[in-house]
Design a protein around this motif. Structure first.
Motif, PDB file in Angstrom:
ATOM      1  N   SER A 131       0.835  -1.191   0.000  1.00 50.76           N
ATOM      2  CA  SER A 131       0.000   0.000   0.000  1.00 50.76           C
ATOM      3  C   SER A 131       0.874   1.246   0.000  1.00 50.76           C
ATOM      4  O   SER A 131       2.040   1.218   0.411  1.00 50.76           O
ATOM      5  CB  SER A 131      -0.919   0.021   1.230  1.00 50.76           C
ATOM      6  N   ALA A 132       0.292   2.343  -0.472  1.00 48.28           N
ATOM      7  CA  ALA A 132       0.945   3.652  -0.427  1.00 48.28           C
ATOM      8  C   ALA A 132      -0.119   4.697  -0.147  1.00 48.28           C
ATOM      9  O   ALA A 132      -1.241   4.596  -0.654  1.00 48.28           O
ATOM     10  CB  ALA A 132       1.671   3.965  -1.735  1.00 48.28           C
ATOM     11  N   ALA A 133       0.221   5.682   0.668  1.00 52.99           N
ATOM     12  CA  ALA A 133      -0.749   6.717   1.039  1.00 52.99           C
ATOM     13  C   ALA A 133      -0.215   8.107   0.723  1.00 52.99           C
ATOM     14  O   ALA A 133       0.983   8.383   0.880  1.00 52.99           O
ATOM     15  CB  ALA A 133      -1.087   6.618   2.521  1.00 52.99           C
ATOM     16  N   LEU A 134      -1.121   8.968   0.255  1.00 56.20           N
ATOM     17  CA  LEU A 134      -0.849  10.389   0.063  1.00 56.20           C
ATOM     18  C   LEU A 134      -1.959  11.135   0.798  1.00 56.20           C
ATOM     19  O   LEU A 134      -3.003  11.447   0.221  1.00 56.20           O
ATOM     20  CB  LEU A 134      -0.848  10.777  -1.418  1.00 56.20           C
ATOM     21  N   SER A 135      -1.754  11.363   2.075  1.00 56.23           N
ATOM     22  CA  SER A 135      -2.802  11.956   2.895  1.00 56.23           C
ATOM     23  C   SER A 135      -2.541  13.443   3.133  1.00 56.23           C
ATOM     24  O   SER A 135      -1.468  13.825   3.600  1.00 56.23           O
ATOM     25  CB  SER A 135      -2.887  11.235   4.244  1.00 56.23           C
ATOM     26  N   PHE A 136      -3.536  14.253   2.782  1.00 58.64           N
ATOM     27  CA  PHE A 136      -3.424  15.715   2.922  1.00 58.64           C
ATOM     28  C   PHE A 136      -2.158  16.226   2.249  1.00 58.64           C
ATOM     29  O   PHE A 136      -1.480  17.115   2.764  1.00 58.64           O
ATOM     30  CB  PHE A 136      -3.456  16.104   4.403  1.00 58.64           C
ATOM     31  N   LEU A 137      -1.835  15.647   1.088  1.00 61.79           N
ATOM     32  CA  LEU A 137      -0.613  16.033   0.376  1.00 61.79           C
ATOM     33  C   LEU A 137      -0.902  16.800  -0.903  1.00 61.79           C
ATOM     34  O   LEU A 137      -0.290  17.847  -1.145  1.00 61.79           O
ATOM     35  CB  LEU A 137       0.221  14.787   0.045  1.00 61.79           C
ATOM     36  N   LEU A 138      -1.816  16.321  -1.739  1.00 62.72           N
ATOM     37  CA  LEU A 138      -2.004  16.911  -3.063  1.00 62.72           C
ATOM     38  C   LEU A 138      -2.342  18.394  -2.996  1.00 62.72           C
ATOM     39  O   LEU A 138      -1.897  19.182  -3.836  1.00 62.72           O
ATOM     40  CB  LEU A 138      -3.083  16.159  -3.839  1.00 62.72           C
ATOM     41  N   HIS A 139      -3.128  18.806  -2.012  1.00 69.42           N
ATOM     42  CA  HIS A 139      -3.493  20.228  -1.942  1.00 69.42           C
ATOM     43  C   HIS A 139      -2.309  21.117  -1.554  1.00 69.42           C
ATOM     44  O   HIS A 139      -2.386  22.343  -1.666  1.00 69.42           O
ATOM     45  CB  HIS A 139      -4.676  20.454  -0.981  1.00 69.42           C
ATOM     46  N   CYS A 140      -1.214  20.512  -1.100  1.00 72.15           N
ATOM     47  CA  CYS A 140      -0.003  21.277  -0.773  1.00 72.15           C
ATOM     48  C   CYS A 140       0.963  21.368  -1.948  1.00 72.15           C
ATOM     49  O   CYS A 140       1.922  22.140  -1.900  1.00 72.15           O
ATOM     50  CB  CYS A 140       0.719  20.643   0.416  1.00 72.15           C
ATOM     51  N   LEU A 141       0.742  20.568  -2.989  1.00 78.25           N
ATOM     52  CA  LEU A 141       1.647  20.539  -4.131  1.00 78.25           C
ATOM     53  C   LEU A 141       1.233  21.580  -5.164  1.00 78.25           C
ATOM     54  O   LEU A 141       0.053  21.824  -5.362  1.00 78.25           O
ATOM     55  CB  LEU A 141       1.649  19.147  -4.773  1.00 78.25           C
ATOM     56  N   PRO A 142       2.195  22.207  -5.850  1.00 75.23           N
ATOM     57  CA  PRO A 142       1.873  23.245  -6.831  1.00 75.23           C
ATOM     58  C   PRO A 142       1.239  22.680  -8.087  1.00 75.23           C
ATOM     59  O   PRO A 142       1.449  21.527  -8.438  1.00 75.23           O
ATOM     60  CB  PRO A 142       3.243  23.864  -7.145  1.00 75.23           C
ATOM     61  N   GLY A 143       0.454  23.542  -8.757  1.00 75.05           N
ATOM     62  CA  GLY A 143      -0.179  23.141 -10.008  1.00 75.05           C
ATOM     63  C   GLY A 143      -1.605  22.668  -9.806  1.00 75.05           C
ATOM     64  O   GLY A 143      -2.120  22.619  -8.687  1.00 75.05           O
ATOM     65  N   SER A 144      -2.244  22.320 -10.908  1.00 72.71           N
ATOM     66  CA  SER A 144      -3.597  21.784 -10.866  1.00 72.71           C
ATOM     67  C   SER A 144      -3.537  20.281 -10.625  1.00 72.71           C
ATOM     68  O   SER A 144      -2.483  19.656 -10.761  1.00 72.71           O
ATOM     69  CB  SER A 144      -4.319  22.063 -12.180  1.00 72.71           C
ATOM     70  N   ILE A 145      -4.662  19.698 -10.286  1.00 70.03           N
ATOM     71  CA  ILE A 145      -4.721  18.243 -10.110  1.00 70.03           C
ATOM     72  C   ILE A 145      -4.273  17.530 -11.386  1.00 70.03           C
ATOM     73  O   ILE A 145      -3.622  16.482 -11.342  1.00 70.03           O
ATOM     74  CB  ILE A 145      -6.157  17.800  -9.739  1.00 70.03           C
ATOM     75  N   ALA A 146      -4.609  18.119 -12.534  1.00 67.86           N
ATOM     76  CA  ALA A 146      -4.203  17.508 -13.796  1.00 67.86           C
ATOM     77  C   ALA A 146      -2.685  17.372 -13.892  1.00 67.86           C
ATOM     78  O   ALA A 146      -2.169  16.424 -14.491  1.00 67.86           O
ATOM     79  CB  ALA A 146      -4.723  18.341 -14.964  1.00 67.86           C
ATOM     80  N   ASP A 147      -1.960  18.315 -13.282  1.00 67.01           N
ATOM     81  CA  ASP A 147      -0.491  18.274 -13.300  1.00 67.01           C
ATOM     82  C   ASP A 147       0.072  17.450 -12.145  1.00 67.01           C
ATOM     83  O   ASP A 147       0.856  16.527 -12.341  1.00 67.01           O
ATOM     84  CB  ASP A 147       0.079  19.698 -13.232  1.00 67.01           C
ATOM     85  N   LYS A 148      -0.336  17.772 -10.926  1.00 66.06           N
ATOM     86  CA  LYS A 148       0.270  17.123  -9.762  1.00 66.06           C
ATOM     87  C   LYS A 148      -0.313  15.736  -9.495  1.00 66.06           C
ATOM     88  O   LYS A 148       0.204  14.995  -8.650  1.00 66.06           O
ATOM     89  CB  LYS A 148       0.129  18.000  -8.520  1.00 66.06           C
ATOM     90  N   GLY A 149      -1.348  15.370 -10.268  1.00 63.29           N
ATOM     91  CA  GLY A 149      -1.857  14.006 -10.179  1.00 63.29           C
ATOM     92  C   GLY A 149      -0.820  12.971 -10.547  1.00 63.29           C
ATOM     93  O   GLY A 149      -1.005  11.777 -10.275  1.00 63.29           O
ATOM     94  N   VAL A 150       0.298  13.416 -11.155  1.00 59.03           N
ATOM     95  CA  VAL A 150       1.390  12.485 -11.465  1.00 59.03           C
ATOM     96  C   VAL A 150       1.916  11.827 -10.198  1.00 59.03           C
ATOM     97  O   VAL A 150       2.475  10.721 -10.246  1.00 59.03           O
ATOM     98  CB  VAL A 150       2.520  13.217 -12.227  1.00 59.03           C
ATOM     99  N   ALA A 151       1.735  12.476  -9.048  1.00 63.64           N
ATOM    100  CA  ALA A 151       2.161  11.878  -7.776  1.00 63.64           C
ATOM    101  C   ALA A 151       1.442  10.554  -7.529  1.00 63.64           C
ATOM    102  O   ALA A 151       2.004   9.641  -6.906  1.00 63.64           O
ATOM    103  CB  ALA A 151       1.903  12.849  -6.617  1.00 63.64           C
ATOM    104  N   LEU A 152       0.224  10.433  -8.012  1.00 64.91           N
ATOM    105  CA  LEU A 152      -0.507   9.172  -7.881  1.00 64.91           C
ATOM    106  C   LEU A 152       0.168   8.069  -8.691  1.00 64.91           C
ATOM    107  O   LEU A 152       0.266   6.921  -8.240  1.00 64.91           O
ATOM    108  CB  LEU A 152      -1.945   9.354  -8.351  1.00 64.91           C
ATOM    109  N   ALA A 153       0.631   8.429  -9.880  1.00 63.10           N
ATOM    110  CA  ALA A 153       1.317   7.443 -10.722  1.00 63.10           C
ATOM    111  C   ALA A 153       2.630   7.015 -10.097  1.00 63.10           C
ATOM    112  O   ALA A 153       2.997   5.828 -10.132  1.00 63.10           O
ATOM    113  CB  ALA A 153       1.554   8.031 -12.114  1.00 63.10           C
ATOM    114  N   HIS A 154       3.367   7.967  -9.517  1.00 68.24           N
ATOM    115  CA  HIS A 154       4.629   7.618  -8.854  1.00 68.24           C
ATOM    116  C   HIS A 154       4.373   6.681  -7.677  1.00 68.24           C
ATOM    117  O   HIS A 154       5.132   5.729  -7.452  1.00 68.24           O
ATOM    118  CB  HIS A 154       5.339   8.887  -8.374  1.00 68.24           C
ATOM    119  N   ALA A 155       3.310   6.950  -6.922  1.00 69.09           N
ATOM    120  CA  ALA A 155       2.970   6.080  -5.793  1.00 69.09           C
ATOM    121  C   ALA A 155       2.605   4.692  -6.289  1.00 69.09           C
ATOM    122  O   ALA A 155       3.011   3.675  -5.704  1.00 69.09           O
ATOM    123  CB  ALA A 155       1.819   6.681  -4.996  1.00 69.09           C
TER     124      ALA A 155
END
Length: 229
Positions: free
Chosen positions: A128-152
């Motif tokens: 498992s991998a978790a990104l909790s309360f993280l995406l809203h702290c990352l710069p850019g739109s969800i379309a851009d920073k959603g790449v963090a989901l792919a890395h996870a």
């Protein structure tokens, strides 16, 4: 053990660094009170029990935590085994040290890395991998920073789960007090979620996973998504 991975700086990378800068040792001592028991239930309308239920149902024996905060949720999580292996991933050494100390009863590894870059982790090893309360702290739109989901997802075994939560600005109900605090945190560079919508989050989950569940509590999106089996 701590591994360092610090890609060449650019505007987004600097913004990531700026966003995590407020989480120094003294601030972390009050994080649980102000965030988990303060802003989460009162401004974002998502009490801690929602996050804890997500961890109790998703965290595996080999777990990767991306953006560790204080380790509050890991500290309270019910893991499926008594001795889980936990990899802590964050750009901020202070949060890594704080969380590792809090989780001293478990086997932990600390990795200094940017969630927007490929993670220096073995592929397909974690349950498992978790990104909790993280995406809203990352710069850019969800379309851009959603790449963090792919890395996870690359760190998780086939059929494993990626889960987490993020505060959204549109497509969800936001109270007047929540909107005020959101604006202030965006102005200070702590948040970068002015363009984050529920629809964009759903689109990124669809893009990176064959199956996912997404629910809304207040203005928080809570998700779990499974890698191809």
């Amino acid at each position: 053990m701590t591994l360092d991975h610090d890609p060449a700086p650019d505007a987004d990378h600097r913004a990531v660094h700026d966003g995590q800068a407020p989480y120094h040792r003294r601030a972390l001592a009050f994080y649980d009170l102000f965030v988990m028991h303060g802003s989460a239930p009162w401004f974002w309308r998502c009490p801690p029990r929602n996050f804890r239920q997500l961890y109790d149902t998703c965290a595996g024996a080999r777990h990767v935590e991306i953006g560790v905060g204080t380790g509050y949720l890991l500290h309270h999580a019910r893991f499926p085994v008594p001795d889980p292996r936990i990899t802590l991933v964050d750009l901020n050494p202070a949060t890594l040290d704080y969380t590792a100390k809090r989780l001293a009863r478990y086997r932990t590894e600390r990795v200094v890395a940017n969630a927007l870059e490929p993670l220096p982790l073995p592929e397909g090893e974690a349950d498992s991998a978790a990104l909790s309360f993280l995406l809203h702290c990352l710069p850019g739109s969800i379309a851009d920073k959603g790449v963090a989901l792919a890395h996870a997802a690359r760190a998780v075994r086939p059929g494993g789960v990626v889960f987490g939560s993020t505060i959204l600005a549109s497509g969800v109900p936001v109270t007047r007090a929540g909107r005020f605090l959101m604006r202030e945190l965006n102005r200070k560079g702590v948040f970068h979620n002015e363009r984050d919508s529920l629809g964009d989050l759903r689109d990124r989950l669809d893009a990176h996973f064959p199956r996912h569940e997404l629910v809304v509590r207040g203005c928080v999106g809570l998700f779990r998504a499974w890698t191809p089996a």
